[in-house]
Design an enzyme around this catalytic site. Sequence first.
Site, PDB file in Angstrom:
ATOM      1  N   ARG A  51      16.654 -30.716  11.135  1.00 47.57           N
ATOM      2  CA  ARG A  51      15.215 -30.463  11.192  1.00 47.57           C
ATOM      3  C   ARG A  51      14.532 -30.739   9.849  1.00 47.57           C
ATOM      4  O   ARG A  51      13.364 -31.091   9.803  1.00 47.57           O
ATOM      5  CB  ARG A  51      14.990 -29.007  11.579  1.00 47.57           C
ATOM      6  CG  ARG A  51      14.218 -28.909  12.853  1.00 47.57           C
ATOM      7  CD  ARG A  51      13.921 -27.509  13.268  1.00 47.57           C
ATOM      8  NE  ARG A  51      14.647 -26.475  12.541  1.00 47.57           N
ATOM      9  CZ  ARG A  51      14.648 -25.212  12.917  1.00 47.57           C
ATOM     10  NH1 ARG A  51      14.004 -24.867  13.991  1.00 47.57           N
ATOM     11  NH2 ARG A  51      15.306 -24.298  12.231  1.00 47.57           N
ATOM     12  N   LYS A 147      32.818 -23.385  16.974  1.00 44.40           N
ATOM     13  CA  LYS A 147      32.783 -22.022  17.478  1.00 44.40           C
ATOM     14  C   LYS A 147      31.509 -21.353  16.969  1.00 44.40           C
ATOM     15  O   LYS A 147      30.972 -21.816  15.954  1.00 44.40           O
ATOM     16  CB  LYS A 147      34.032 -21.274  17.053  1.00 44.40           C
ATOM     17  CG  LYS A 147      33.983 -20.716  15.619  1.00 44.40           C
ATOM     18  CD  LYS A 147      35.101 -19.740  15.376  1.00 44.40           C
ATOM     19  CE  LYS A 147      34.702 -18.756  14.323  1.00 44.40           C
ATOM     20  NZ  LYS A 147      35.706 -17.859  13.862  1.00 44.40           N
ATOM     21  N   HIS A 177      39.627 -24.615  14.020  1.00 45.85           N
ATOM     22  CA  HIS A 177      40.242 -25.259  12.850  1.00 45.85           C
ATOM     23  C   HIS A 177      41.644 -24.743  12.566  1.00 45.85           C
ATOM     24  O   HIS A 177      42.411 -25.378  11.849  1.00 45.85           O
ATOM     25  CB  HIS A 177      39.330 -25.166  11.618  1.00 45.85           C
ATOM     26  CG  HIS A 177      39.182 -23.789  11.077  1.00 45.85           C
ATOM     27  ND1 HIS A 177      38.220 -22.933  11.509  1.00 45.85           N
ATOM     28  CD2 HIS A 177      39.874 -23.126  10.132  1.00 45.85           C
ATOM     29  CE1 HIS A 177      38.335 -21.793  10.862  1.00 45.85           C
ATOM     30  NE2 HIS A 177      39.330 -21.885  10.016  1.00 45.85           N
ATOM     31  N   LYS A 181      45.632 -26.909  11.132  1.00 45.05           N
ATOM     32  CA  LYS A 181      46.452 -26.587   9.952  1.00 45.05           C
ATOM     33  C   LYS A 181      47.815 -27.261  10.065  1.00 45.05           C
ATOM     34  O   LYS A 181      48.432 -27.266  11.126  1.00 45.05           O
ATOM     35  CB  LYS A 181      46.624 -25.067   9.840  1.00 45.05           C
ATOM     36  CG  LYS A 181      45.346 -24.370   9.380  1.00 45.05           C
ATOM     37  CD  LYS A 181      45.575 -22.880   9.249  1.00 45.05           C
ATOM     38  CE  LYS A 181      44.306 -22.181   8.817  1.00 45.05           C
ATOM     39  NZ  LYS A 181      43.966 -22.433   7.420  1.00 45.05           N
ATOM     40  N   GLU A 215      41.937 -10.671   6.211  1.00 41.46           N
ATOM     41  CA  GLU A 215      41.021 -11.131   5.176  1.00 41.46           C
ATOM     42  C   GLU A 215      40.789  -9.991   4.196  1.00 41.46           C
ATOM     43  O   GLU A 215      40.732  -8.823   4.601  1.00 41.46           O
ATOM     44  CB  GLU A 215      39.689 -11.550   5.812  1.00 41.46           C
ATOM     45  CG  GLU A 215      39.808 -12.782   6.693  1.00 41.46           C
ATOM     46  CD  GLU A 215      38.522 -13.033   7.456  1.00 41.46           C
ATOM     47  OE1 GLU A 215      37.547 -13.454   6.842  1.00 41.46           O
ATOM     48  OE2 GLU A 215      38.504 -12.759   8.666  1.00 41.46           O
ATOM     49  N   ASP A 234      35.219 -12.945  17.245  1.00 40.61           N
ATOM     50  CA  ASP A 234      35.206 -13.896  16.136  1.00 40.61           C
ATOM     51  C   ASP A 234      36.598 -14.469  15.852  1.00 40.61           C
ATOM     52  O   ASP A 234      36.713 -15.616  15.424  1.00 40.61           O
ATOM     53  CB  ASP A 234      34.672 -13.185  14.871  1.00 40.61           C
ATOM     54  CG  ASP A 234      34.337 -14.159  13.757  1.00 40.61           C
ATOM     55  OD1 ASP A 234      33.711 -15.192  14.042  1.00 40.61           O
ATOM     56  OD2 ASP A 234      34.703 -13.892  12.593  1.00 40.61           O
ATOM     57  N   HIS A 239      41.135 -17.967  17.479  1.00 41.01           N
ATOM     58  CA  HIS A 239      42.232 -18.307  16.563  1.00 41.01           C
ATOM     59  C   HIS A 239      43.562 -17.632  16.940  1.00 41.01           C
ATOM     60  O   HIS A 239      44.595 -18.292  17.034  1.00 41.01           O
ATOM     61  CB  HIS A 239      41.880 -17.919  15.134  1.00 41.01           C
ATOM     62  CG  HIS A 239      40.591 -18.510  14.650  1.00 41.01           C
ATOM     63  ND1 HIS A 239      40.235 -19.823  14.897  1.00 41.01           N
ATOM     64  CD2 HIS A 239      39.566 -17.984  13.945  1.00 41.01           C
ATOM     65  CE1 HIS A 239      39.048 -20.057  14.345  1.00 41.01           C
ATOM     66  NE2 HIS A 239      38.631 -18.965  13.772  1.00 41.01           N
ATOM     67  N   LYS A 330      38.926  -7.459   8.424  1.00 38.67           N
ATOM     68  CA  LYS A 330      38.311  -7.735   7.120  1.00 38.67           C
ATOM     69  C   LYS A 330      38.578  -6.570   6.176  1.00 38.67           C
ATOM     70  O   LYS A 330      38.874  -5.469   6.617  1.00 38.67           O
ATOM     71  CB  LYS A 330      36.807  -7.925   7.298  1.00 38.67           C
ATOM     72  CG  LYS A 330      36.478  -9.202   8.064  1.00 38.67           C
ATOM     73  CD  LYS A 330      35.006  -9.494   8.029  1.00 38.67           C
ATOM     74  CE  LYS A 330      34.698 -10.802   8.720  1.00 38.67           C
ATOM     75  NZ  LYS A 330      35.204 -11.975   7.982  1.00 38.67           N
TER      76      LYS A 330
HETATM   77  P1  NAD Z   1      23.000 -23.391   9.219  1.00 39.11           P
HETATM   78  O1  NAD Z   1      21.949 -22.447   9.673  1.00 39.11           O
HETATM   79  O2  NAD Z   1      23.384 -23.372   7.785  1.00 39.11           O
HETATM   80  O3  NAD Z   1      22.538 -24.883   9.544  1.00 39.11           O
HETATM   81  C1  NAD Z   1      21.930 -25.187  10.754  1.00 39.11           C
HETATM   82  C2  NAD Z   1      21.557 -26.653  10.764  1.00 39.11           C
HETATM   83  O4  NAD Z   1      20.972 -26.929  12.037  1.00 39.11           O
HETATM   84  C3  NAD Z   1      20.534 -27.077   9.716  1.00 39.11           C
HETATM   85  O5  NAD Z   1      20.897 -28.357   9.250  1.00 39.11           O
HETATM   86  C4  NAD Z   1      19.220 -27.157  10.508  1.00 39.11           C
HETATM   87  O6  NAD Z   1      18.308 -28.107   9.988  1.00 39.11           O
HETATM   88  C5  NAD Z   1      19.731 -27.622  11.842  1.00 39.11           C
HETATM   89  N1  NAD Z   1      18.835 -27.248  12.933  1.00 39.11           N
HETATM   90  C6  NAD Z   1      18.431 -26.015  13.306  1.00 39.11           C
HETATM   91  N2  NAD Z   1      17.586 -26.108  14.354  1.00 39.11           N
HETATM   92  C7  NAD Z   1      17.459 -27.413  14.648  1.00 39.11           C
HETATM   93  C8  NAD Z   1      16.737 -28.138  15.624  1.00 39.11           C
HETATM   94  N3  NAD Z   1      15.944 -27.530  16.525  1.00 39.11           N
HETATM   95  N4  NAD Z   1      16.853 -29.472  15.635  1.00 39.11           N
HETATM   96  C9  NAD Z   1      17.635 -30.112  14.737  1.00 39.11           C
HETATM   97  N5  NAD Z   1      18.348 -29.488  13.799  1.00 39.11           N
HETATM   98  C10 NAD Z   1      18.253 -28.152  13.752  1.00 39.11           C
HETATM   99  O7  NAD Z   1      24.243 -23.148  10.183  1.00 39.11           O
HETATM  100  P2  NAD Z   1      25.799 -23.439   9.869  1.00 39.11           P
HETATM  101  O8  NAD Z   1      26.351 -22.250   9.174  1.00 39.11           O
HETATM  102  O9  NAD Z   1      25.954 -24.769   9.245  1.00 39.11           O
HETATM  103  O10 NAD Z   1      26.445 -23.416  11.326  1.00 39.11           O
HETATM  104  C11 NAD Z   1      26.339 -24.482  12.251  1.00 39.11           C
HETATM  105  C12 NAD Z   1      27.223 -24.195  13.452  1.00 39.11           C
HETATM  106  O11 NAD Z   1      28.573 -24.087  13.049  1.00 39.11           O
HETATM  107  C13 NAD Z   1      26.910 -22.874  14.147  1.00 39.11           C
HETATM  108  O12 NAD Z   1      27.168 -23.016  15.513  1.00 39.11           O
HETATM  109  C14 NAD Z   1      27.898 -21.915  13.526  1.00 39.11           C
HETATM  110  O13 NAD Z   1      28.169 -20.807  14.362  1.00 39.11           O
HETATM  111  C15 NAD Z   1      29.097 -22.827  13.407  1.00 39.11           C
HETATM  112  N6  NAD Z   1      30.070 -22.421  12.391  1.00 39.11           N
HETATM  113  C16 NAD Z   1      29.695 -22.296  11.089  1.00 39.11           C
HETATM  114  C17 NAD Z   1      30.629 -21.954  10.144  1.00 39.11           C
HETATM  115  C18 NAD Z   1      30.271 -21.847   8.692  1.00 39.11           C
HETATM  116  O14 NAD Z   1      31.172 -21.591   7.898  1.00 39.11           O
HETATM  117  N7  NAD Z   1      29.026 -22.026   8.321  1.00 39.11           N
HETATM  118  C19 NAD Z   1      31.962 -21.737  10.515  1.00 39.11           C
HETATM  119  C20 NAD Z   1      32.325 -21.888  11.848  1.00 39.11           C
HETATM  120  C21 NAD Z   1      31.363 -22.241  12.771  1.00 39.11           C
END
Ligand code: NAD
Length: 483
Positions: A51, A147, A177, A181, A215, A234, A239, A330
């Site tokens: 976005r 996830k 993930h 591993k 953790e 979670d 996992h 945790k």
């Molecule tokens: P984040 O909030 O940091 O990033 C979200 C991204 O989505 C941003 O780039 C934003 O611009 C984009 N976005 C949001 N709404 C949008 C829209 N309407 N159109 C286009 N783009 C849009 O989130 P994140 O932490 O990167 O997580 C992303 C996914 O990965 C989630 O499903 C989260 O549950 C999963 N996840 C994250 C982690 C982690 O470590 N961050 C680990 C496992 C899973």
Amino acid sequence: MASRVIPVDPFDLVIFGGTGDLARRKILPALYRRFVAGQIEGDVRVIGAARTDMDAAGYREMVGALLAETCAAEADAATLQAFLAMLDYVTIDARGSKGWDELAAKLRADRIRAFYFSVAPVLFADLAERLQRHGLSDGDARIVVEKPFGRDLASARDLNRGLAAHFDETQIYRIDHYLGKETVQNLMAIRFGNVLFEPLWNSQYVDHIQITVAEAGGVGGRGEYYDQTGAMRDMVQNHLMQLLCLIAMEPPAKFGPDAVRDEKLKVIRALDPVDASEVVRGQYAASGDIPGYTSEVGRPDTTTESFVALRTHVSNWRWAGTPFYLRTGKRLRERASEIAVVFKDAPHSIFGAEAGRHRNILTIRLQPNEGIELGVTIKEPGPGGMRLIDVPLDMTFAEALGPEEADFPDAYERLIMDVIRGNQTLFMRGDEVEAAWGWTDPVIAGWDRSGERPLAYAPGTSGPDEALRLMTRDGRRWREIRP
Ligand code: NAD
């Protein structure tokens, strides 16, 4: 021994959510490392799509700064520039029309096309629908989803339906993930590549199996998300269940996606429902300067669990009578994850009672220090009679393989390359995920009905005492949580 890196075919990879936390911490560094290793070469493009209003130059700058900070030691400036030259960016709205024509125009039909959904799951169906509408979902296209895949069976079904309306199951890569591993895959190699273990891999020889994913940290900045989720959703549903499946499954006929996933699914379907007396849930309390769970998430009355321990059985011919103990949490003693296959005592000790009790334990360590160890009983060296000791036999063979081979890619690197190669073996199939929710849902519903609070435990411990009793009442003990 030289490292064998086989370059993948040229591809276009679109990262929806390409400016988000996951993309920055995992996906982009993983791609960069594979580029540095020589696995990504030639006409490849990685397109960030999010976005955030930005152009390609801005995206390159953002990613360049990020990699310069996190991966500086891994390559020189020219290599980093070459990687950044592959990057492009489209400002897009997953729920609107903005950016879609531009994205479609950038993608080439003669390339592998992968779409990484690194966005909140509520956007999955919107993305899938728009990809199809713009002619981007054809046979060679594939999507990667993160996830959490649902928060119960009903929502997982909704997500599956939302994706299935536009993509075939063979195009959907659900990431866990843990499956990427090195050691988890080595577990399969050890089980199915040797004749040594499989004859013993059953309830006749295995006393029990324990899986710990501990953790040391608390919920940190993820408090709001975590409090809606809890340890069962979670960690256990995905996992720990996946690890249990790999330990318990029958040998697949071949190492292919459906053969492996069929066997994993059978394990989940054979799991006994967990009785309330077989599960302990906990929540860490405050201690000194360390805040408790409730204040970290800012909800004094929350009953979300930060710890779960449970016992279950795989009700089939191989495992009847061998309990599986799972625990995760945790703010535990250490950050340490392992699977321990604890074999039974020798049927008769010829060395007498003074030799003590000795057992073989196969330990698969996932973090830190990935590796596999087999505890064997030997004579204590030196004079002084027949005293027995247990020593670990290191089965990771880092020395035999040489430092390059032992320096293996991280899970995201391997899994993203598998997506490009079109290999779904290490990804979860839709029916697997649904079956896993079908098993965890009643446990969570039981907690909701009871209205009881999770048991408090002190930070830096092994969790609530009741979790220890879950094993001691069976005459067993958890292994120490240590790095
Ligand atoms: P984040 O909030 O940091 O990033 C979200 C991204 O989505 C941003 O780039 C934003 O611009 C984009 N976005 C949001 N709404 C949008 C829209 N309407 N159109 C286009 N783009 C849009 O989130 P994140 O932490 O990167 O997580 C992303 C996914 O990965 C989630 O499903 C989260 O549950 C999963 N996840 C994250 C982690 C982690 O470590 N961050 C680990 C496992 C899973």
